[in-house]
Design an enzyme around this catalytic site. Structure first.
Site, mmCIF file in Angstrom:
data_model
loop_
_atom_site.group_PDB
_atom_site.id
_atom_site.type_symbol
_atom_site.label_atom_id
_atom_site.label_comp_id
_atom_site.label_asym_id
_atom_site.label_seq_id
_atom_site.Cartn_x
_atom_site.Cartn_y
_atom_site.Cartn_z
ATOM 1 N N PRO A 40 0.915 -1.245 0.073
ATOM 2 C CA PRO A 40 -0.025 -0.164 -0.039
ATOM 3 C C PRO A 40 0.869 1.285 -0.084
ATOM 4 C CG PRO A 40 -0.770 -1.502 1.464
ATOM 5 C CD PRO A 40 0.456 -2.144 1.137
ATOM 6 N N TYR A 41 1.821 1.199 0.893
ATOM 7 C CA TYR A 41 2.951 2.427 0.946
ATOM 8 C C TYR A 41 3.505 2.781 -0.575
ATOM 9 C CZ TYR A 41 7.286 4.909 1.981
ATOM 10 O OH TYR A 41 8.092 5.977 1.898
ATOM 11 N N MET A 42 4.069 1.493 -1.123
ATOM 12 C CA MET A 42 4.569 1.772 -2.484
ATOM 13 C C MET A 42 3.461 2.164 -3.506
ATOM 14 S SD MET A 42 7.777 1.283 -2.079
ATOM 15 C CE MET A 42 9.004 0.417 -0.984
#
Length: 209
Positions: A124-126
């Protein structure tokens, strides 16, 4: 020629601010609270209270570049990833455009190009980083996107690489990221460029060209 440092209270942000002060590079540290302000004021650094999830416009007054090194951190949920790493970065791009800033320097992530190749917890962060990078590149704002590998707390060597093939590993110290950012801030000829960043053997001047 002041640079607004968004995420100044983070680990990379603080190191960058200290380097910038030592190099007499004008900057303004954007922080969320008076508690965060204390560290910067003790060192005589210019600060502004603003929040990526709230009032933000006034922080840009008198600045001509912006450095985005904010991050939701590893211990928050997907909601903060969306609000900080994605929507916050997009809001900063919109303001950089509307206020006519000369450059937006984004701290992204090495694996942001292909989020599904990242460890599952980091996807999700990427994905947020990729979307924010793509938004910036299509916002008609001069930009530099720096994509560090896995971050460590090792001391600065001042020596970096731009690919895993060159570096032989996928790590970079936060201190070396701060050194590279200082070089980018001062090298105004670099626009509309993307760089990976890892610990390596070259100076920033040699690697980030």
């Amino acid at each position: 020629m002041t640079i607004l440092v968004v995420g100044a209270n983070g680990q990379i942000g603080r190191q960058f601010c200290q380097l910038a002060q030592d190099a007499a590079v004008p900057f303004r540290a954007m922080v969320r609270s008076t508690e965060q302000q204390a560290w910067f004021r003790e060192r005589g650094m210019d600060t502004v209270l603003a929040d990526l999830e709230g009032d933000l416009d006034h922080a840009f007054d008198g600045c001509d570049q912006v450095l985005f090194t904010a991050g939701s951190g590893p211990h928050t949920g997907a909601d903060k990833t969306l609000l900080i790493d994605l929507h916050g970065a997009m809001r900063v791009a919109d303001l950089a455009k509307s206020k006519g800033l000369s450059r937006y320097i984004m701290v992204s992530a090495l694996r942001a190009d292909d989020p599904l190749r990242a460890p599952e917890k980091l996807r999700p962060y990427m994905a947020a980083k990729k979307a924010a990078d793509d938004y910036l590149k299509n916002r008609d704002v001069p930009y530099v996107i720096l994509k560090p590998g896995r971050l460590t707390d090792d001391a600065a060597t001042g020596r970096v690489a731009t690919s895993v093939e060159e570096a032989g590993d996928n790590v970079v110290s936060r201190a070396n990221v701060a050194v590279a950012l200082l070089y980018l801030v001062r090298t105004r000829s670099l626009v509309n460029r993307e760089f990976g960043l890892l610990d390596g053997t070259k100076t920033p001047e040699e690697a980030l060209v």
